[in-house]
Design a protein around this motif. Sequence first.
Motif, PDB file in Angstrom:
ATOM      1  N   ARG A  33       9.950 -15.504  -6.014  1.00 42.77           N
ATOM      2  CA  ARG A  33      10.754 -15.674  -7.231  1.00 42.77           C
ATOM      3  C   ARG A  33      10.318 -16.934  -7.961  1.00 42.77           C
ATOM      4  O   ARG A  33      10.138 -16.930  -9.174  1.00 42.77           O
ATOM      5  N   GLU A  34      10.101 -18.016  -7.211  1.00 42.44           N
ATOM      6  CA  GLU A  34       9.685 -19.286  -7.809  1.00 42.44           C
ATOM      7  C   GLU A  34       8.278 -19.212  -8.395  1.00 42.44           C
ATOM      8  O   GLU A  34       7.977 -19.884  -9.373  1.00 42.44           O
ATOM      9  N   ARG A  35       7.410 -18.403  -7.815  1.00 41.65           N
ATOM     10  CA  ARG A  35       6.010 -18.294  -8.236  1.00 41.65           C
ATOM     11  C   ARG A  35       5.742 -17.184  -9.241  1.00 41.65           C
ATOM     12  O   ARG A  35       4.609 -17.028  -9.703  1.00 41.65           O
ATOM     13  N   GLY A  36       6.748 -16.359  -9.539  1.00 45.86           N
ATOM     14  CA  GLY A  36       6.530 -15.246 -10.458  1.00 45.86           C
ATOM     15  C   GLY A  36       5.751 -14.105  -9.826  1.00 45.86           C
ATOM     16  O   GLY A  36       5.042 -13.375 -10.516  1.00 45.86           O
ATOM     17  N   VAL A  37       5.891 -13.944  -8.512  1.00 46.88           N
ATOM     18  CA  VAL A  37       5.192 -12.886  -7.780  1.00 46.88           C
ATOM     19  C   VAL A  37       6.169 -11.755  -7.475  1.00 46.88           C
ATOM     20  O   VAL A  37       7.317 -11.999  -7.114  1.00 46.88           O
ATOM     21  N   THR A  38       5.690 -10.527  -7.628  1.00 50.44           N
ATOM     22  CA  THR A  38       6.451  -9.347  -7.228  1.00 50.44           C
ATOM     23  C   THR A  38       5.587  -8.532  -6.283  1.00 50.44           C
ATOM     24  O   THR A  38       4.388  -8.785  -6.150  1.00 50.44           O
ATOM     25  N   GLY A  39       6.199  -7.551  -5.640  1.00 50.10           N
ATOM     26  CA  GLY A  39       5.405  -6.694  -4.770  1.00 50.10           C
ATOM     27  C   GLY A  39       6.225  -5.974  -3.736  1.00 50.10           C
ATOM     28  O   GLY A  39       7.454  -5.932  -3.795  1.00 50.10           O
ATOM     29  N   VAL A  40       5.507  -5.409  -2.776  1.00 54.48           N
ATOM     30  CA  VAL A  40       6.142  -4.641  -1.704  1.00 54.48           C
ATOM     31  C   VAL A  40       5.320  -4.803  -0.436  1.00 54.48           C
ATOM     32  O   VAL A  40       4.098  -4.946  -0.479  1.00 54.48           O
ATOM     33  N   LEU A  41       6.015  -4.811   0.705  1.00 56.29           N
ATOM     34  CA  LEU A  41       5.388  -4.874   2.017  1.00 56.29           C
ATOM     35  C   LEU A  41       5.790  -3.624   2.786  1.00 56.29           C
ATOM     36  O   LEU A  41       6.977  -3.297   2.884  1.00 56.29           O
ATOM     37  N   PHE A  42       4.797  -2.917   3.311  1.00 53.58           N
ATOM     38  CA  PHE A  42       5.028  -1.771   4.180  1.00 53.58           C
ATOM     39  C   PHE A  42       4.634  -2.161   5.587  1.00 53.58           C
ATOM     40  O   PHE A  42       3.634  -2.860   5.791  1.00 53.58           O
ATOM     41  N   TYR A  43       5.408  -1.683   6.562  1.00 59.29           N
ATOM     42  CA  TYR A  43       5.087  -1.914   7.961  1.00 59.29           C
ATOM     43  C   TYR A  43       5.167  -0.579   8.676  1.00 59.29           C
ATOM     44  O   TYR A  43       6.115   0.186   8.482  1.00 59.29           O
ATOM     45  N   SER A  44       4.170  -0.303   9.521  1.00 61.69           N
ATOM     46  CA  SER A  44       4.187   0.925  10.317  1.00 61.69           C
ATOM     47  C   SER A  44       3.312   0.750  11.542  1.00 61.69           C
ATOM     48  O   SER A  44       2.140   0.375  11.425  1.00 61.69           O
ATOM     49  N   ALA A  45       3.905   1.005  12.700  1.00 61.85           N
ATOM     50  CA  ALA A  45       3.177   1.041  13.966  1.00 61.85           C
ATOM     51  C   ALA A  45       2.244  -0.159  14.153  1.00 61.85           C
ATOM     52  O   ALA A  45       1.098  -0.012  14.558  1.00 61.85           O
ATOM     53  N   GLY A  46       2.735  -1.344  13.811  1.00 61.98           N
ATOM     54  CA  GLY A  46       1.942  -2.549  14.011  1.00 61.98           C
ATOM     55  C   GLY A  46       0.952  -2.861  12.910  1.00 61.98           C
ATOM     56  O   GLY A  46       0.061  -3.690  13.098  1.00 61.98           O
ATOM     57  N   HIS A  47       1.096  -2.220  11.761  1.00 57.25           N
ATOM     58  CA  HIS A  47       0.178  -2.448  10.638  1.00 57.25           C
ATOM     59  C   HIS A  47       0.973  -2.788   9.382  1.00 57.25           C
ATOM     60  O   HIS A  47       2.059  -2.278   9.160  1.00 57.25           O
ATOM     61  N   PHE A  48       0.370  -3.661   8.576  1.00 54.89           N
ATOM     62  CA  PHE A  48       0.946  -4.034   7.283  1.00 54.89           C
ATOM     63  C   PHE A  48       0.051  -3.516   6.170  1.00 54.89           C
ATOM     64  O   PHE A  48      -1.171  -3.484   6.299  1.00 54.89           O
ATOM     65  N   ILE A  49       0.677  -3.163   5.060  1.00 51.88           N
ATOM     66  CA  ILE A  49      -0.031  -2.981   3.798  1.00 51.88           C
ATOM     67  C   ILE A  49       0.870  -3.611   2.752  1.00 51.88           C
ATOM     68  O   ILE A  49       2.089  -3.403   2.767  1.00 51.88           O
TER      69      ILE A  49
END
Length: 159
Positions: A33-49
């Motif tokens: 919020r402070e940096r002006g960043v947006t996005g999404v984090l997905f987690y599945s079976a020990g993996h991130f995207i």
Amino acid sequence: MRLYQLLYISDATEPMDTDALEEMVERFRRRNRERGVTGVLFYSAGHFIQLLEGKRETIESLFKTIQADPRHRNVRRLLIAPADRRIFEVWDMGLLNLDERSELDQERLVRLVREAERPRGRAGFAPLPLRLLAEFCMMLPRPTPSNGHTRRGKPPPKS
């Protein structure tokens, strides 16, 4: 400000449960919020995207921090590209734990990663990963102050 999107995948060094993921993402939301960043984090079976959106310098710096984070290994940037608009404009950081979702959702994530890793001409990426991320965004709960999300711009689509 020129908007950029950065997409990466990584492996978790240890499995993460819902509480650990939510605690981690809550810290990200405040900083984003402070940096002006947006996005999404997905987690599945020990993996991130994760997809990050913001100023190029900001998301590149954030990506270096992620690469050094002991919770990640095998961090691979799939793309960094200019964007006309934010996909996740209402989310400081959305979270989808696909371990708690249907097998269909997990299969869609696997297809997303495989497609994203396939080289596509000179640009090195296909628009499919971003389209699928936008589709997954529809699964996120609506942002409210009680779930730690900040509204930016128009509200997300109803699920």
